[in-house]
Write a protein that holds these residues in place. Structure first.
Motif, short mmCIF file in Angstrom:
data_model
loop_
_atom_site.label_atom_id
_atom_site.label_comp_id
_atom_site.label_asym_id
_atom_site.label_seq_id
_atom_site.Cartn_x
_atom_site.Cartn_y
_atom_site.Cartn_z
N VAL A 71 0.85 -1.20 0.00
CA VAL A 71 0.00 0.00 0.00
C VAL A 71 0.89 1.25 0.00
CG1 VAL A 71 -2.00 -1.04 1.16
CG2 VAL A 71 -0.16 -0.04 2.53
N VAL B 262 1.52 5.03 1.33
CA VAL B 262 1.19 5.80 2.52
C VAL B 262 2.01 7.09 2.57
CG1 VAL B 262 1.45 5.83 5.06
CG2 VAL B 262 0.42 3.86 3.95
N GLY C 154 -3.51 7.09 3.09
CA GLY C 154 -3.18 5.68 2.91
C GLY C 154 -3.19 4.87 4.20
#
Length: 300
Positions: A90, A92, A99
């Motif tokens: 992910v 961020v 995020g």
């Protein structure tokens, strides 16, 4: 202008590294999932090779932190890169919190099957236990503050064994082990060492600032020339002409650096360009995102 042969010879406290590694291996017995924090601008260089080795039997999520400073196009490519390796990832930005929610959701998603299995065995209400790992300067403390909604993180950059293990509550499902020390970076190559210099993981006083700024300028001319032109009010024709001069490449790039210094008023008495100040400006403005969104490493 070339001190690169020295970059891979820096001693990163092997005694501390061994102690930290031993502690992490011990603590891994307590946790369900590892959150590996990387710098989105240099995802491979900011990865300690030890982490893959000691977490191979654990579920893992990659967090590409500082994604606000990295190239949006390359961010997507890096997410695909890790997904192709069967590792969820992910993006961020710990400073803004962007995020963080997606990261929490991904952790819960990864652990969903395990929690369901435990519930079927009658073990309900058990929290997901997580651990964050990362080298210095990837934003570990900022990430912990954001994900736990705390104002200060009880995690520092000093390796060593924490006497008492503390668990930080993330939400009603997840808690975070607030113990592991820092795994220092390993210089697998000259390129890795340079990348860590660019992003500030290595303290500038250890290495030659002018050499690092030269290498960064060289990279930017090749990969993000327009951002360099825009930030430092350079003329594209001037750059092309300078690069084709009949002299060693390093002298051509050095001349462009001096032009940047001149445009930024880095001039000492007698009209001499202050090369040290110029180098500091280039490095600082890259690290602070003033040159725009830039990714140093591309997946290979």
């Amino acid at each position: 202008m070339d001190n690169r042969q020295n970059l891979t010879n820096i001693n990163w406290y092997p005694g501390h590294m061994a102690k930290t590694k031993k502690q992490i291996i011990q603590d891994l017995k307590l946790i369900d999932i590892v959150i590996e924090l990387l710098d989105a601008r240099i995802p491979i260089s900011s990865q300690n090779p030890n982490i893959a080795e000691i977490t191979k039997n654990k579920k893992k999520i990659i967090v590409l932190n500082k994604s606000d400073l990295s190239d949006d196009k390359q961010n997507k490519i890096w997410i695909e890169y890790f997904q192709n390796k069967k590792i969820p990832a992910v993006l961020v930005d710990s400073n803004s919190g962007k995020g963080i929610e997606a990261c929490i959701n991904k952790i819960e998603e990864i652990m969903q099957i395990d929690l369901k299995t435990q519930a079927e065995k009658g073990r309900t209400g058990r929290k997901i236990r997580a651990m964050i790992l990362g080298i210095p300067n990837v934003g570990k403390s900022s990430f912990i503050n954001r994900i736990s909604k705390r104002t200060t993180a009880g995690v520092g950059n000093r390796p060593g064994v924490t006497k008492q293990k503390q668990w930080i509550r993330i939400n009603e499902k997840i808690e975070l082990l607030d113990t592991p020390g820092v795994l220092w970076p390993k210089f697998e190559s000259e390129e890795v060492a340079l990348n860590l210099c660019f992003t500030g993981t290595i303290k500038e006083e250890i290495l030659d600032k002018l050499e690092i700024a030269y290498q960064l300028t060289k990279f930017l001319i090749k990969n993000y020339k327009n951002k360099l032109i825009e930030r430092y009010k350079l003329d594209e024709k001037y750059i092309e002409k300078t690069l084709t001069q009949d002299q060693p490449e390093n002298m051509n790039i050095y001349e462009i650096m001096l032009e940047i210094g001149k445009n930024r008023g880095c001039i000492k008495s007698g009209g001499v360009i202050d090369e040290e100040k110029t180098a500091r400006i280039i490095l600082d403005e890259f690290k602070n995102g003033k040159l725009g969104k830039i990714t140093i490493e591309k997946p290979t």
